[in-house]
Motif scaffolding. Structure first.
Motif, PDB file in Angstrom:
ATOM      1  N   CYS A 177     -77.374 -15.536 -71.401  1.00 36.93           N
ATOM      2  CA  CYS A 177     -76.406 -16.491 -70.878  1.00 36.93           C
ATOM      3  C   CYS A 177     -76.596 -17.798 -71.650  1.00 36.93           C
ATOM      4  CB  CYS A 177     -76.644 -16.734 -69.399  1.00 36.93           C
ATOM      5  SG  CYS A 177     -76.736 -15.206 -68.428  1.00 36.93           S
ATOM      6  N   TYR A 229     -75.376 -21.696 -72.488  1.00 37.87           N
ATOM      7  CA  TYR A 229     -74.716 -22.824 -71.839  1.00 37.87           C
ATOM      8  C   TYR A 229     -74.659 -24.022 -72.785  1.00 37.87           C
ATOM      9  CZ  TYR A 229     -75.849 -19.999 -67.774  1.00 37.87           C
ATOM     10  OH  TYR A 229     -75.965 -18.962 -66.881  1.00 37.87           O
ATOM     11  N   TYR A 273     -71.439 -15.379 -72.038  1.00 33.86           N
ATOM     12  CA  TYR A 273     -72.356 -14.301 -71.699  1.00 33.86           C
ATOM     13  C   TYR A 273     -72.304 -13.204 -72.750  1.00 33.86           C
ATOM     14  CZ  TYR A 273     -71.879 -16.972 -67.485  1.00 33.86           C
ATOM     15  OH  TYR A 273     -71.838 -18.021 -66.602  1.00 33.86           O
ATOM     16  N   TYR A 286     -71.987 -27.397 -62.964  1.00 38.82           N
ATOM     17  CA  TYR A 286     -70.858 -27.262 -63.888  1.00 38.82           C
ATOM     18  C   TYR A 286     -69.932 -28.474 -63.792  1.00 38.82           C
ATOM     19  CZ  TYR A 286     -71.695 -22.269 -64.863  1.00 38.82           C
ATOM     20  OH  TYR A 286     -72.217 -21.085 -65.279  1.00 38.82           O
ATOM     21  N   HIS A 325     -77.532 -27.266 -76.008  1.00 38.53           N
ATOM     22  CA  HIS A 325     -77.340 -25.877 -75.610  1.00 38.53           C
ATOM     23  C   HIS A 325     -78.638 -25.316 -75.039  1.00 38.53           C
ATOM     24  CE1 HIS A 325     -73.915 -26.247 -78.380  1.00 38.53           C
ATOM     25  NE2 HIS A 325     -73.407 -25.239 -77.723  1.00 38.53           N
ATOM     26  N   ILE A 353     -72.813 -28.636 -67.131  1.00 29.85           N
ATOM     27  CA  ILE A 353     -72.494 -27.472 -67.951  1.00 29.85           C
ATOM     28  C   ILE A 353     -71.000 -27.489 -68.233  1.00 29.85           C
ATOM     29  CG2 ILE A 353     -72.369 -24.946 -68.004  1.00 29.85           C
ATOM     30  CD1 ILE A 353     -74.958 -24.986 -66.253  1.00 29.85           C
ATOM     31  N   TYR A 356     -73.452 -23.542 -59.379  1.00 31.97           N
ATOM     32  CA  TYR A 356     -72.180 -23.997 -59.940  1.00 31.97           C
ATOM     33  C   TYR A 356     -71.955 -25.489 -59.748  1.00 31.97           C
ATOM     34  CZ  TYR A 356     -71.057 -19.201 -61.003  1.00 31.97           C
ATOM     35  OH  TYR A 356     -71.067 -17.935 -61.528  1.00 31.97           O
ATOM     36  N   ALA A 371     -70.023 -21.903 -70.474  1.00 34.91           N
ATOM     37  CA  ALA A 371     -70.965 -20.803 -70.249  1.00 34.91           C
ATOM     38  C   ALA A 371     -70.398 -19.586 -70.953  1.00 34.91           C
ATOM     39  CB  ALA A 371     -71.123 -20.528 -68.759  1.00 34.91           C
ATOM     40  N   SER A 382     -65.805 -20.641 -68.723  1.00 34.15           N
ATOM     41  CA  SER A 382     -66.715 -19.504 -68.677  1.00 34.15           C
ATOM     42  C   SER A 382     -66.097 -18.374 -69.493  1.00 34.15           C
ATOM     43  CB  SER A 382     -66.918 -19.054 -67.227  1.00 34.15           C
ATOM     44  OG  SER A 382     -67.754 -17.922 -67.171  1.00 34.15           O
TER      45      SER A 382
END
Length: 123
Positions: free
Chosen positions: A101, A103, A115, A26, A78, A110, A23, A113, A32
């Protein structure tokens, strides 16, 4: 860092089980996004909140049986990483899943994110 460098670093940390350290890649104002319509579907804003949400989720794991982190595929700013896990969750049973995943990288961090997965039957 370039998008490829961020992707490679994220994959390396995840393969080593250093998820909290990942993290650090990020941005402070990262977003997220979980799968819409799935349990826990939500948008989490801000790195601190994203880390808190991860820690809450990790606390629900009773035993991790298996997992994998694939190689990243990078396109412009990406990248996508396939991941899988097989875990037993407290009060929910065993759950095996695969996900993609995705990003988005901006200024070497990042920024977003997202998912993509299906929640399998737990047993």
């Amino acid at each position: 860092m370039s998008t490829q460098e961020v992707a490679d670093k994220l994959v390396s940390l995840c393969r080593e089980g250093k998820y909290v350290e990942a993290y650090d890649l990020y941005a402070d104002d990262a977003v997220s996004i979980e799968m819409a319509g799935m349990p826990g579907d939500e948008v989490t804003m801000g790195k601190e909140n994203i880390v808190d949400a991860y820690n809450e989720w990790a606390e629900t794991i009773e035993e991790m049986h298996d997992g994998s982190v694939g190689d990243p595929i990078v396109a412009a700013n990406h990248f996508v990483v396939p991941m899988s896990m097989d875990a037993t969750f407290k009060e929910q049973g065993r759950w095996a899943m695969e996900e993609l995943c995705m990003y988005q990288v901006e200024d070497g961090k990042i920024q977003k994110a997202q998912y993509f997965y299906e929640v399998p039957s737990m047993g």
